[in-house]
Design a protein around this motif. Structure first.
Motif, mmCIF file in Angstrom:
data_model
loop_
_atom_site.group_PDB
_atom_site.id
_atom_site.type_symbol
_atom_site.label_atom_id
_atom_site.label_comp_id
_atom_site.label_asym_id
_atom_site.label_seq_id
_atom_site.Cartn_x
_atom_site.Cartn_y
_atom_site.Cartn_z
ATOM 1 N N TYR A 84 0.836 -1.196 0.000
ATOM 2 C CA TYR A 84 0.000 0.000 0.000
ATOM 3 C C TYR A 84 0.877 1.254 0.000
ATOM 4 C CZ TYR A 84 -4.230 2.706 0.646
ATOM 5 O OH TYR A 84 -5.292 3.556 0.439
ATOM 6 N N LEU A 85 0.643 2.128 -0.978
ATOM 7 C CA LEU A 85 1.370 3.383 -1.114
ATOM 8 C C LEU A 85 0.466 4.528 -0.685
ATOM 9 C CD1 LEU A 85 3.799 5.073 -2.072
ATOM 10 C CD2 LEU A 85 2.804 5.009 -4.386
ATOM 11 N N LEU A 86 0.909 5.274 0.303
ATOM 12 C CA LEU A 86 0.140 6.391 0.828
ATOM 13 C C LEU A 86 0.833 7.693 0.416
ATOM 14 C CD1 LEU A 86 -2.404 6.588 2.590
ATOM 15 C CD2 LEU A 86 -0.918 6.732 4.594
ATOM 16 N N LEU A 87 0.060 8.620 -0.178
ATOM 17 C CA LEU A 87 0.585 9.871 -0.719
ATOM 18 C C LEU A 87 -0.139 11.057 -0.109
ATOM 19 C CD1 LEU A 87 0.377 8.811 -4.478
ATOM 20 C CD2 LEU A 87 2.386 8.605 -3.015
ATOM 21 N N ASP A 88 0.490 12.205 -0.174
ATOM 22 C CA ASP A 88 -0.168 13.458 0.170
ATOM 23 C C ASP A 88 -1.086 13.830 -0.993
ATOM 24 O OD1 ASP A 88 -0.387 16.520 -0.008
ATOM 25 O OD2 ASP A 88 0.404 16.218 2.021
ATOM 26 N N GLU A 89 -2.366 13.991 -0.715
ATOM 27 C CA GLU A 89 -3.315 14.245 -1.804
ATOM 28 C C GLU A 89 -3.049 15.569 -2.503
ATOM 29 O OE1 GLU A 89 -8.112 14.908 -2.483
ATOM 30 O OE2 GLU A 89 -7.411 14.059 -0.589
ATOM 31 N N ALA A 90 -2.632 16.557 -1.768
ATOM 32 C CA ALA A 90 -2.451 17.891 -2.346
ATOM 33 C C ALA A 90 -1.232 17.987 -3.244
ATOM 34 C CB ALA A 90 -2.356 18.926 -1.224
ATOM 35 N N THR A 91 -0.181 17.249 -2.910
ATOM 36 C CA THR A 91 1.077 17.393 -3.653
ATOM 37 C C THR A 91 1.502 16.132 -4.394
ATOM 38 O OG1 THR A 91 2.468 16.675 -1.798
ATOM 39 C CG2 THR A 91 1.863 19.016 -1.892
ATOM 40 N N GLY A 92 0.932 15.003 -4.011
ATOM 41 C CA GLY A 92 1.366 13.735 -4.594
ATOM 42 C C GLY A 92 2.633 13.188 -3.987
ATOM 43 N N ALA A 93 3.176 13.869 -3.008
ATOM 44 C CA ALA A 93 4.416 13.418 -2.386
ATOM 45 C C ALA A 93 4.178 12.141 -1.593
ATOM 46 C CB ALA A 93 4.956 14.494 -1.453
ATOM 47 N N PRO A 94 5.097 11.169 -1.694
ATOM 48 C CA PRO A 94 4.921 9.925 -0.949
ATOM 49 C C PRO A 94 5.024 10.165 0.554
ATOM 50 C CG PRO A 94 7.072 9.966 -2.014
ATOM 51 C CD PRO A 94 6.312 11.141 -2.535
ATOM 52 N N VAL A 95 4.144 9.521 1.302
ATOM 53 C CA VAL A 95 4.114 9.642 2.758
ATOM 54 C C VAL A 95 4.598 8.361 3.422
ATOM 55 C CG1 VAL A 95 2.605 9.965 4.756
ATOM 56 C CG2 VAL A 95 2.242 11.327 2.684
ATOM 57 N N ALA A 96 4.114 7.222 2.938
ATOM 58 C CA ALA A 96 4.480 5.949 3.568
ATOM 59 C C ALA A 96 4.186 4.805 2.614
ATOM 60 C CB ALA A 96 3.719 5.751 4.876
ATOM 61 N N VAL A 97 4.934 3.725 2.790
ATOM 62 C CA VAL A 97 4.643 2.453 2.151
ATOM 63 C C VAL A 97 4.326 1.463 3.268
ATOM 64 C CG1 VAL A 97 5.538 0.553 0.761
ATOM 65 C CG2 VAL A 97 6.119 2.902 0.166
ATOM 66 N N LEU A 98 3.180 0.807 3.165
ATOM 67 C CA LEU A 98 2.730 -0.093 4.208
ATOM 68 C C LEU A 98 2.631 -1.520 3.689
ATOM 69 C CD1 LEU A 98 1.083 2.803 4.475
ATOM 70 C CD2 LEU A 98 0.031 1.646 6.407
ATOM 71 N N ASP A 99 2.808 -2.470 4.584
ATOM 72 C CA ASP A 99 2.553 -3.869 4.245
ATOM 73 C C ASP A 99 1.057 -4.011 3.958
ATOM 74 O OD1 ASP A 99 1.674 -6.690 4.810
ATOM 75 O OD2 ASP A 99 3.836 -6.967 5.048
ATOM 76 N N GLY A 100 0.715 -4.152 2.688
ATOM 77 C CA GLY A 100 -0.685 -4.190 2.283
ATOM 78 C C GLY A 100 -1.367 -5.499 2.616
ATOM 79 N N THR A 101 -0.605 -6.575 2.768
ATOM 80 C CA THR A 101 -1.203 -7.856 3.116
ATOM 81 C C THR A 101 -1.796 -7.790 4.519
ATOM 82 O OG1 THR A 101 0.437 -8.957 1.727
ATOM 83 C CG2 THR A 101 -0.771 -10.333 3.286
ATOM 84 N N GLU A 102 -1.024 -7.259 5.452
ATOM 85 C CA GLU A 102 -1.517 -7.112 6.826
ATOM 86 C C GLU A 102 -2.663 -6.112 6.879
ATOM 87 O OE1 GLU A 102 -1.024 -8.328 10.950
ATOM 88 O OE2 GLU A 102 -0.406 -9.113 9.002
ATOM 89 N N LEU A 103 -2.529 -5.026 6.130
ATOM 90 C CA LEU A 103 -3.585 -4.023 6.069
ATOM 91 C C LEU A 103 -4.884 -4.640 5.556
ATOM 92 C CD1 LEU A 103 -3.608 -0.765 6.405
ATOM 93 C CD2 LEU A 103 -3.762 -0.787 3.916
#
Length: 312
Positions: A84-103
């Motif tokens: 899972y890739l989490l981004l800042d909606e306003a700028t598109g800047a990456p915020v975090a990469v999460l283990d998507g399987t656990e999520l």
């Protein structure tokens, strides 16, 4: 940019808080969820790639990249992997990469619990888990946030995996045992959760008692089926996402054959949570929640993980 592994994701997803976060998302309309992208991959046509974006929550935009390889069980691997890739909606800047399987496993279980809070009877006592994988293992903790389950029973094609999950649940404080006979266990259950990759029905309508809630979370492709047509035509059906009507095998098949109509499957979990539609309407009613996983659930879970991180 933070990189959050499975342990960090799990630590940030308290079941009570996660159910509450999903309740807030389903009750509102601020999250934008485009249609998912689904593609067969490689020479094995049973393997699938899914891309699921969503945005509009706490200033975040998220994209889940998930794969489904049904043959992974023979390799001792989960059938579903995700990032899972989490981004800042306003700028598109990456915020975090999460283990998507656990999520995925926890948001799936929490969505099931949220649906059960509206569809299962208040006095449920026995919960049957059909399947013994990662999602099934997460179900009891999330259900405990909405119902007082007295006993959890586990059935799986692999009896050893069922026994292992029972032992794990017992160490977590749940009253659990193995269900050696699936049909007998279905007849005795107040709530049934299926979390498998089955392609033929496991839960038969003839065995489901009046008043039972059936929670179908494994099927997200038209050739995946966990419950038969008899059950689906008897139940009040609630879906988590509009595409469930045509991608979950329990609905796609009956709709194509005309044994279900579009009006039978128009009630969404969002409608129920927001009060636009009723949940359970009678104690003897059979209810069914058909879950294919909406990207709004992923975004809500990822945002909760991010908010739970200690400030530095």
């Amino acid at each position: 940019m933070e990189v959050l592994d499975a342990a960090a994701v799990r630590a940030g997803l308290d079941p009570v808080e996660l159910v509450a976060a999903l309740r807030e998302v389903f009750a509102g309309d601020e999250v934008t969820v485009p249609e998912r992208t689904l593609q067969s991959i490689g020479s094995d046509s049973s393997a699938t790639l899914l891309l699921k974006p969503a945005w509009g929550l706490h200033g975040l935009l998220g994209v889940k990249v998930a794969t489904h390889h049904p043959a992974n069980g023979s390799l001792g691997l989960p059938s579903i992997h995700a990032t899972y890739l989490l981004l800042d909606e306003a700028t598109g800047a990456p915020v975090a990469v999460l283990d998507g399987t656990e999520l995925t496993r926890w948001r799936t279980a929490a969505a099931s619990a949220l649906a059960a809070d509206h569809l299962a009877r208040e006095d449920v006592g026995e919960h049957l888990l059909v399947g013994a994988g990662n999602v099934a293992a997460s179900i009891p903790a999330c259900y405990a946030a909405v119902r007082d389950i007295r006993r959890t029973r586990v059935w799986a094609r692999d009896a050893g995996r069922a026994a292992a999950l029972v032992e794990r649940l017992r160490t977590e404080g749940y009253a659990a045992d193995v269900a050696p006979d699936l049909r007998a266990a279905v007849r005795a259950a107040d709530v049934i959760t299926t979390a498998t990759s089955a392609t033929s029905p496991l839960v038969l309508g003839r065995d489901v008692r009046p008043g039972t809630h059936v929670d179908l979370v494994g099927s997200f492709l038209p050739d995946m089926v966990e419950a038969d047509e008899e059950l689906m035509t008897a139940a009040r059906i609630v879906v988590d996402a509009p595409e469930a009507r045509h991608t979950a095998g329990e609905l796609a098949g009956p709709l194509a054959r005309g044994t279900l109509t579009e009006s039978d499957v128009t009630t969404s979990l969002a409608d129920v949570v927001a009060g636009r539609a009723a949940g359970r309407t009678a104690s003897e009613q059979i209810t069914a929640f058909v879950s294919v996983g909406t990207a709004a659930e992923d975004l809500a879970a990822a945002a909760l993980v991010l908010r739970s991180r200690p400030s530095t």
